[in-house]
Design a protein around this motif. Structure first.
Motif, PDB file in Angstrom:
ATOM      1  N   PRO A  22      15.762  66.425  46.551  1.00 28.95           N
ATOM      2  CA  PRO A  22      16.597  65.962  45.438  1.00 28.95           C
ATOM      3  C   PRO A  22      16.990  64.490  45.560  1.00 28.95           C
ATOM      4  O   PRO A  22      16.949  63.918  46.655  1.00 28.95           O
ATOM      5  CB  PRO A  22      17.835  66.850  45.545  1.00 28.95           C
ATOM      6  N   VAL A  23      17.389  63.907  44.428  1.00 28.04           N
ATOM      7  CA  VAL A  23      17.984  62.567  44.409  1.00 28.04           C
ATOM      8  C   VAL A  23      19.475  62.760  44.682  1.00 28.04           C
ATOM      9  O   VAL A  23      20.161  63.455  43.930  1.00 28.04           O
ATOM     10  CB  VAL A  23      17.771  61.886  43.042  1.00 28.04           C
ATOM     11  N   ALA A  24      19.976  62.150  45.752  1.00 25.72           N
ATOM     12  CA  ALA A  24      21.384  62.331  46.134  1.00 25.72           C
ATOM     13  C   ALA A  24      22.300  61.456  45.293  1.00 25.72           C
ATOM     14  O   ALA A  24      21.929  60.347  44.902  1.00 25.72           O
ATOM     15  CB  ALA A  24      21.562  61.982  47.612  1.00 25.72           C
ATOM     16  N   ALA A  25      23.505  61.959  45.025  1.00 24.94           N
ATOM     17  CA  ALA A  25      24.504  61.173  44.284  1.00 24.94           C
ATOM     18  C   ALA A  25      24.798  59.858  45.008  1.00 24.94           C
ATOM     19  O   ALA A  25      25.001  58.820  44.369  1.00 24.94           O
ATOM     20  CB  ALA A  25      25.783  61.989  44.095  1.00 24.94           C
ATOM     21  N   SER A  26      24.771  59.887  46.324  1.00 24.77           N
ATOM     22  CA  SER A  26      25.044  58.666  47.098  1.00 24.77           C
ATOM     23  C   SER A  26      23.938  57.629  46.905  1.00 24.77           C
ATOM     24  O   SER A  26      24.183  56.419  46.913  1.00 24.77           O
ATOM     25  CB  SER A  26      25.198  58.995  48.583  1.00 24.77           C
ATOM     26  N   PHE A  27      22.720  58.110  46.698  1.00 22.67           N
ATOM     27  CA  PHE A  27      21.591  57.207  46.417  1.00 22.67           C
ATOM     28  C   PHE A  27      21.796  56.520  45.062  1.00 22.67           C
ATOM     29  O   PHE A  27      21.554  55.312  44.918  1.00 22.67           O
ATOM     30  CB  PHE A  27      20.285  58.009  46.429  1.00 22.67           C
ATOM     31  N   ILE A  28      22.268  57.301  44.082  1.00 28.42           N
ATOM     32  CA  ILE A  28      22.548  56.751  42.754  1.00 28.42           C
ATOM     33  C   ILE A  28      23.662  55.709  42.848  1.00 28.42           C
ATOM     34  O   ILE A  28      23.568  54.618  42.275  1.00 28.42           O
ATOM     35  CB  ILE A  28      22.919  57.890  41.773  1.00 28.42           C
ATOM     36  N   ALA A  29      24.699  56.025  43.613  1.00 32.87           N
ATOM     37  CA  ALA A  29      25.812  55.086  43.794  1.00 32.87           C
ATOM     38  C   ALA A  29      25.325  53.785  44.429  1.00 32.87           C
ATOM     39  O   ALA A  29      25.708  52.688  43.997  1.00 32.87           O
ATOM     40  CB  ALA A  29      26.901  55.720  44.660  1.00 32.87           C
ATOM     41  N   ASP A  30      24.456  53.896  45.437  1.00 35.29           N
ATOM     42  CA  ASP A  30      23.921  52.692  46.085  1.00 35.29           C
ATOM     43  C   ASP A  30      23.124  51.850  45.097  1.00 35.29           C
ATOM     44  O   ASP A  30      23.218  50.620  45.097  1.00 35.29           O
ATOM     45  CB  ASP A  30      23.006  53.069  47.265  1.00 35.29           C
ATOM     46  N   GLN A  64      28.295  64.332  41.531  1.00 34.51           N
ATOM     47  CA  GLN A  64      28.223  65.414  42.527  1.00 34.51           C
ATOM     48  C   GLN A  64      28.973  66.662  42.064  1.00 34.51           C
ATOM     49  O   GLN A  64      28.509  67.779  42.254  1.00 34.51           O
ATOM     50  CB  GLN A  64      28.784  64.913  43.863  1.00 34.51           C
ATOM     51  N   LYS A  65      30.127  66.443  41.409  1.00 28.93           N
ATOM     52  CA  LYS A  65      30.940  67.577  40.942  1.00 28.93           C
ATOM     53  C   LYS A  65      30.200  68.467  39.949  1.00 28.93           C
ATOM     54  O   LYS A  65      30.574  69.621  39.762  1.00 28.93           O
ATOM     55  CB  LYS A  65      32.215  67.057  40.257  1.00 28.93           C
ATOM     56  N   HIS A  66      29.180  67.917  39.290  1.00 25.04           N
ATOM     57  CA  HIS A  66      28.448  68.684  38.279  1.00 25.04           C
ATOM     58  C   HIS A  66      27.357  69.560  38.866  1.00 25.04           C
ATOM     59  O   HIS A  66      26.698  70.294  38.121  1.00 25.04           O
ATOM     60  CB  HIS A  66      27.877  67.751  37.217  1.00 25.04           C
ATOM     61  N   SER A  67      27.158  69.503  40.174  1.00 28.73           N
ATOM     62  CA  SER A  67      26.078  70.305  40.767  1.00 28.73           C
ATOM     63  C   SER A  67      26.405  71.799  40.732  1.00 28.73           C
ATOM     64  O   SER A  67      25.510  72.633  40.811  1.00 28.73           O
ATOM     65  CB  SER A  67      25.802  69.858  42.201  1.00 28.73           C
ATOM     66  N   GLY A  98       8.466  68.227  45.932  1.00 29.22           N
ATOM     67  CA  GLY A  98       8.952  69.299  46.804  1.00 29.22           C
ATOM     68  C   GLY A  98      10.086  70.061  46.143  1.00 29.22           C
ATOM     69  O   GLY A  98      10.265  70.006  44.924  1.00 29.22           O
ATOM     70  N   ILE A  99      10.871  70.726  46.975  1.00 28.91           N
ATOM     71  CA  ILE A  99      11.892  71.647  46.472  1.00 28.91           C
ATOM     72  C   ILE A  99      13.175  70.936  46.045  1.00 28.91           C
ATOM     73  O   ILE A  99      13.727  70.152  46.805  1.00 28.91           O
ATOM     74  CB  ILE A  99      12.258  72.684  47.570  1.00 28.91           C
ATOM     75  N   VAL A 100      13.631  71.243  44.826  1.00 28.57           N
ATOM     76  CA  VAL A 100      14.941  70.782  44.343  1.00 28.57           C
ATOM     77  C   VAL A 100      15.684  72.016  43.823  1.00 28.57           C
ATOM     78  O   VAL A 100      15.189  72.719  42.945  1.00 28.57           O
ATOM     79  CB  VAL A 100      14.797  69.737  43.217  1.00 28.57           C
ATOM     80  N   ARG A 101      16.825  72.299  44.397  1.00 27.51           N
ATOM     81  CA  ARG A 101      17.565  73.512  44.021  1.00 27.51           C
ATOM     82  C   ARG A 101      18.336  73.337  42.716  1.00 27.51           C
ATOM     83  O   ARG A 101      18.659  72.202  42.330  1.00 27.51           O
ATOM     84  CB  ARG A 101      18.523  73.899  45.160  1.00 27.51           C
ATOM     85  N   ALA A 102      18.644  74.449  42.085  1.00 32.31           N
ATOM     86  CA  ALA A 102      19.449  74.425  40.855  1.00 32.31           C
ATOM     87  C   ALA A 102      20.743  73.650  41.121  1.00 32.31           C
ATOM     88  O   ALA A 102      21.392  73.857  42.154  1.00 32.31           O
ATOM     89  CB  ALA A 102      19.760  75.849  40.400  1.00 32.31           C
ATOM     90  N   GLY A 103      21.081  72.761  40.191  1.00 33.50           N
ATOM     91  CA  GLY A 103      22.284  71.936  40.339  1.00 33.50           C
ATOM     92  C   GLY A 103      22.003  70.588  40.974  1.00 33.50           C
ATOM     93  O   GLY A 103      22.848  69.692  40.931  1.00 33.50           O
ATOM     94  N   GLU A 104      20.807  70.434  41.550  1.00 33.69           N
ATOM     95  CA  GLU A 104      20.451  69.150  42.164  1.00 33.69           C
ATOM     96  C   GLU A 104      19.670  68.280  41.164  1.00 33.69           C
ATOM     97  O   GLU A 104      19.120  68.772  40.179  1.00 33.69           O
ATOM     98  CB  GLU A 104      19.621  69.383  43.430  1.00 33.69           C
ATOM     99  N   ILE A 105      19.600  66.992  41.464  1.00 31.46           N
ATOM    100  CA  ILE A 105      18.972  66.001  40.569  1.00 31.46           C
ATOM    101  C   ILE A 105      17.502  65.798  40.961  1.00 31.46           C
ATOM    102  O   ILE A 105      17.202  65.538  42.123  1.00 31.46           O
ATOM    103  CB  ILE A 105      19.707  64.641  40.665  1.00 31.46           C
TER     104      ILE A 105
END
Lengths: 147, 76, 147, 76
Positions: free
Chosen positions: C14-22, A25-28, C92-99
């Motif tokens: 986007p793919v959330a960091a929390s999703f990756i953690a799960d 997350q910190k890298h976003s 769909g839309i993924v903003r800069a800095g998102e996965i």
């Protein structure tokens, strides 16, 4: 090249999934990054002579390991076009199924991150003075051997 | 003043995690003295680090040096 | 080889960091795993002709992409000694800095996971019918080109 | 019954996201007809997929086929 200071890589006990998520997350905010490569080492419940590994207890010659890791890191930044590199290794008890190693590299284009991550894993396994003691379910143990 | 040696990994099963030895002039001398005191060490694979650098040739030791015995690494 | 069914890989946004953690956490019960390799694609705020990319809008020929991904997955399990493989791609839309891409492979010994992860990233970029539209901060746009 | 064609990526700027064309017998015929109706398409790089398989040689089309125009992929 900017100078990087000696960073601690050791964490006590396992690397938590939530810690990995926080790192990602910190890298976003680093919006020049296009790819991240991550390696996670997980403790295996290997069965050896009928006995199952319950956990690994890690010890290290910490001062030397941090110097070696610094040299590996400098080498990676010199060789690959990296934006970031983070390494965490467990000390103490890590149970089977838990994470004991977290290597995280980031770059503009994916190849640098992927190659640096793989090479860092190989180098740190070969060069860092860290030892694992495999603790079996019956409370006997043996020293881990890397392949 | 004796030379202090720190020991890691499987070697600690033989020697414990630290040692003090007198009259050690260099690393060859150290290894000979260790093999005498701890015969079980003679068959073990390890390297000697002086001030966090692995030495591959005989190296003069002073009491200010940090000497460590390192068996094969098994991190990760 | 066990048969694997067609799995959906697409997530909206986007793919959330929390999703990756799960996803990582779920693998702690698979105690035969020794190594995980993860690749994350992050949307870059590239500057093109003085205009900055604010986000990428992804579209796909979903039915075809899922069939292609299935073939890639089968190829990876045939070629490498993998325990698990998971792939997620944004629509769909993924903003800069998102996965926007998450590839996750696991194996007993690290090499299989590392090689399969890298190869999967290369193959899916070349073979999946997915398109990115780079949306600039000034609301103009251009179609993304993969290198 | 017309042939339905689905279009993706940058090609949708020229054609929109779907088309219906009558009297299309095969993929070569399709490409000729598309170039006539949409001259801007002629210069574009794309492949034709029939029933989710990219075709590289001329392929007979029926109205039951799912035909798609795919410009270079840019996922990830």
């Amino acid at each position: 090249m900017k100078e990087r200071k000696l960073k601690n890589i050791f964490v006590h006990g396992p690397v938590a999934a939530s810690f990995i998520a926080d790192s990602i997350q910190k890298h976003s905010i680093k919006t020049e990054i296009g790819g991240h490569s991550i390696f996670l080492g997980q403790v295996r419940a290997d069965t050896i002579d009928g006995k199952k590994v319950a956990s690994i207890e890690y010890t290290a010659y910490e001062e030397m390991a941090l110097e070696k890791m610094h040299a590996i890191r400098e080498g990676m930044f010199a060789k690959y076009d990296l934006i970031c590199m983070h390494v965490y290794h467990s000390l103490g008890i890590v149970r089977a199924g838990e994470i004991s190693l977290f290597v995280f590299t980031s770059s503009v284009h994916r190849k640098a991150a992927i190659n640096a991550c793989e090479e860092t894993v190989e180098r740190l396994k070969a060069e860092l003075p860290v030892w694992g003691k495999e603790l079996f379910e019956d409370e006997t143990w043996q020293w881990k051997k890397n392949n | 003043m004796p030379l202090n040696i720190i020991i890691f990994g499987q070697l600690t099963d033989i020697t414990g995690s630290s040692l003090s030895l007198d009259n050690i002039s260099d690393t060859d001398n150290l290894v000979r003295e260790l093999n005498k005191r701890y015969p079980a060490l003679a068959g073990k694979k390890y390297v000697v680090a002086v001030d966090k650098q692995v030495v591959t040739t005989n190296t003069v030791l002073t009491n200010n040096d940090t000497v460590a015995l390192l068996p094969p690494f098994s991190g990760g």
